[in-house]
Design a protein around this motif. Structure first.
Motif, short mmCIF file in Angstrom:
data_model
loop_
_atom_site.label_atom_id
_atom_site.label_comp_id
_atom_site.label_asym_id
_atom_site.label_seq_id
_atom_site.Cartn_x
_atom_site.Cartn_y
_atom_site.Cartn_z
N THR A 21 36.98 24.22 20.46
CA THR A 21 36.51 24.44 21.83
C THR A 21 35.55 23.36 22.31
O THR A 21 35.05 23.45 23.44
CB THR A 21 35.82 25.81 21.94
OG1 THR A 21 34.73 25.86 21.01
CG2 THR A 21 36.81 26.93 21.62
N THR A 22 35.29 22.35 21.50
CA THR A 22 34.38 21.29 21.93
C THR A 22 35.07 20.40 22.96
O THR A 22 36.30 20.27 22.98
CB THR A 22 33.93 20.43 20.74
OG1 THR A 22 35.09 19.85 20.11
CG2 THR A 22 33.17 21.28 19.73
N LEU A 23 34.27 19.78 23.81
CA LEU A 23 34.77 18.90 24.85
C LEU A 23 34.28 17.48 24.62
O LEU A 23 33.13 17.28 24.20
CB LEU A 23 34.31 19.37 26.24
CG LEU A 23 34.89 20.70 26.73
CD1 LEU A 23 34.21 21.11 28.03
CD2 LEU A 23 36.39 20.60 26.94
N ARG A 24 35.12 16.52 24.89
CA ARG A 24 34.70 15.13 24.78
C ARG A 24 33.88 14.72 26.00
O ARG A 24 33.88 15.39 27.03
CB ARG A 24 35.91 14.21 24.65
CG ARG A 24 36.67 14.34 23.36
CD ARG A 24 37.53 13.11 23.13
NE ARG A 24 38.51 12.92 24.19
CZ ARG A 24 39.21 11.81 24.36
NH1 ARG A 24 39.00 10.77 23.57
NH2 ARG A 24 40.11 11.72 25.32
N PRO A 30 40.56 25.29 26.19
CA PRO A 30 41.78 25.98 25.73
C PRO A 30 42.04 27.25 26.53
O PRO A 30 41.10 27.97 26.89
CB PRO A 30 41.49 26.28 24.26
CG PRO A 30 39.99 26.29 24.16
CD PRO A 30 39.51 25.28 25.15
N HIS A 31 43.30 27.51 26.80
CA HIS A 31 43.71 28.72 27.52
C HIS A 31 43.88 29.82 26.48
O HIS A 31 44.95 30.04 25.93
CB HIS A 31 45.01 28.47 28.28
CG HIS A 31 45.26 29.44 29.39
ND1 HIS A 31 45.33 30.79 29.18
CD2 HIS A 31 45.44 29.26 30.73
CE1 HIS A 31 45.56 31.41 30.31
NE2 HIS A 31 45.63 30.50 31.28
N THR A 87 43.05 20.69 20.26
CA THR A 87 42.03 19.66 20.10
C THR A 87 41.87 18.94 21.44
O THR A 87 42.81 18.91 22.25
CB THR A 87 42.42 18.64 19.02
OG1 THR A 87 43.68 18.02 19.37
CG2 THR A 87 42.55 19.32 17.66
N PRO A 88 40.71 18.34 21.70
CA PRO A 88 40.53 17.66 22.99
C PRO A 88 41.52 16.52 23.20
O PRO A 88 41.98 16.31 24.32
CB PRO A 88 39.08 17.15 22.91
CG PRO A 88 38.41 18.03 21.90
CD PRO A 88 39.47 18.37 20.91
N GLU A 99 33.62 22.86 31.04
CA GLU A 99 34.54 21.81 31.48
C GLU A 99 34.23 21.34 32.90
O GLU A 99 34.20 20.14 33.19
CB GLU A 99 35.98 22.34 31.42
CG GLU A 99 37.02 21.36 31.92
CD GLU A 99 38.38 22.00 32.08
OE1 GLU A 99 39.21 21.46 32.84
OE2 GLU A 99 38.61 23.06 31.46
N LEU A 100 33.95 22.29 33.81
CA LEU A 100 33.63 21.93 35.19
C LEU A 100 32.33 21.16 35.26
O LEU A 100 32.22 20.18 36.03
CB LEU A 100 33.55 23.20 36.04
CG LEU A 100 34.89 23.88 36.36
CD1 LEU A 100 34.65 25.22 37.04
CD2 LEU A 100 35.75 22.99 37.24
#
Length: 411
Positions: free
Chosen positions: A174-177, A149-150, A105-106, A326-327
């Motif tokens: 896989t969601t990002l905050r 996630p890796h 989770t984020p 992410e980047l």
């Protein structure tokens, strides 16, 4: 053994005797410890091997099929609190195997739940790069909070555990905050870490002072003037013990002082970590590095698409798309931070508009004469037959042609 009257109760599932290595169900309590009948009498003779209830975490007992009971544990009134069960879920038992759950989770990162001490998972997880977190009582992948996630490491870990006979399931978010929320939480964790290290440094300093005081007291017991040991005299044994005590306390004082210095240095570094992350030069280099990584990922994705691959058919392509997201989020956040710094009276970077040929710039404590101002760097003279280039984010100070008048960035 006198047992105080129970005043509060804490209901924990599958609580086992806390004596080292014991896997027997706990059935006795004296208000501070719970134990099995075999170790009940031993609780008071070896109290250093027992832990208070408030420091426990709910952990499973031995892998016995079909065993799931509840034990009432009494909490003394003087503690003034009511303990609560740990938030981690208990393992689901399938025969003699554990059902392990790998979650991402984020906010919490990548964690594996439902492991227990001595269940055989530790060597596998250590080999796969996992670490044990005492504060969360779970195995985790370092630096996985608010990160993509890796997937390869998660799948490798799950495959290794399944090969060892464990049932493993994965739950990957896989969601990002938002970048603001993610970095705000990280700054809070850094602040808490700095405060904890400062408190640790203070404790170490106090312990070092106490160790030096014990050494001074031990030295005060020695005969004055460095009197030698009188062999065969009735004072020989006392004199030798005093010397041994002086040597022992001296070594302890030296080690305590070294530990105090190390803790103080860690606290100093942690105290300035957040400020260092938000300096313009560091942000500029971070954006440049992340932008280069983003361009590299986009080139790889272009090759995958040209070959007809998709994220559903290629795990590596799926990982690249997660890393790209992410980047992009981080670059957007740090670019906004830099823009805010430039728009306010905060710290700024030197640029081509600030410097001109003939002025002087300082880089890593050394002054250089500027020959030419370029788009991303300045060309400076050296003591040799060639010139050198210094990027603007490495310049910490500048002076005019007279080598005295300061030049401020953005003025």
């Amino acid at each position: 053994m006198i047992t105080p009257a129970p005043v509060q109760t804490l209901e924990l599932p599958d609580q086992w005797c806390d004596y080292n290595g014991c896997t027997t169900e706990a059935t006795h309590t004296d208000g501070e410890w719970v134990m099995c009948p075999h170790h009940e009498e031993r609780a008071y003779r070896t109290t250093t091997y027992w832990r208070p209830i408030l420091r426990w975490t709910t952990r499973p007992g031995p892998p016995l099929a079909g065993l799931h009971r509840r034990v009432l544990i009494h909490i003394p009134r003087r503690w003034g609190v009511t303990a609560t069960p740990h938030r981690r879920a208990l393992p689901t038992r399938t025969g003699n195997a554990h059902m392990l759950t790998i979650t991402h989770t984020p906010t919490e990162g990548t964690i594996i739940d439902c492991t227990s001490k001595g269940d055989g998972t530790a060597p596998i997880l250590k080999t796969a790069g996992w670490k044990w977190g005492r504060s969360i009582t779970a195995w985790y992948i370092p630096h996985s909070r608010d990160r993509a996630p890796h997937l390869a490491r998660i799948e490798h870990t799950a495959a290794a555990l399944r090969a060892a006979g464990y049932d493993v399931e994965t739950d990957i978010d896989t969601t990002l905050r938002d970048g603001t929320d993610a970095h705000h939480d990280r700054n809070e964790r850094l602040t808490d870490r700095a405060a904890a290290l400062a408190a640790k440094a203070e404790r170490k300093a106090t312990a070092a002072d106490a160790a030096h005081a014990r050494h001074d007291h031990a030295c005060a017991a020695l005969p004055e003037g460095g009197e030698p040991i009188k062999v065969g005299h009735h004072s020989e044994r006392r004199h030798r013990r005093a010397l041994d005590r002086a040597h022992t306390t001296a070594r302890a004082a030296i080690e305590a002082a070294a530990a105090a210095r190390s803790a103080a240095e860690s606290a100093r570094i942690a105290a300035r970590s957040t400020d260092h992350r938000y300096t313009p030069a560091v942000i500029h280099r971070r954006i440049e590095r992340q932008s280069a990584e983003l361009r590299s990922i986009e080139r790889h994705l272009t090759k995958y698409r040209a070959a007809g691959h998709t994220a559903e058919t290629s795990n590596h392509m799926h990982q690249l798309e997660l890393n790209k997201a992410e980047l992009e989020r981080d670059i957007e956040y740090w670019t906004a931070v830099r823009a805010e710094q430039d728009a306010t009276d905060g710290p700024k970077l030197y640029s081509r508009a600030d410097l001109r040929p003939g002025c002087f710039v300082n880089c890593s404590g050394t002054w250089h004469k500027v020959i030419r101002a370029n788009a991303k760097s300045v060309t400076v003279a050296t003591a040799y037959s060639w010139t050198d280039r210094l990027p603007y984010d490495k310049i910490t100070d500048a002076r005019a042609e007279d080598a005295h008048t300061p030049i401020r960035p953005g003025q």
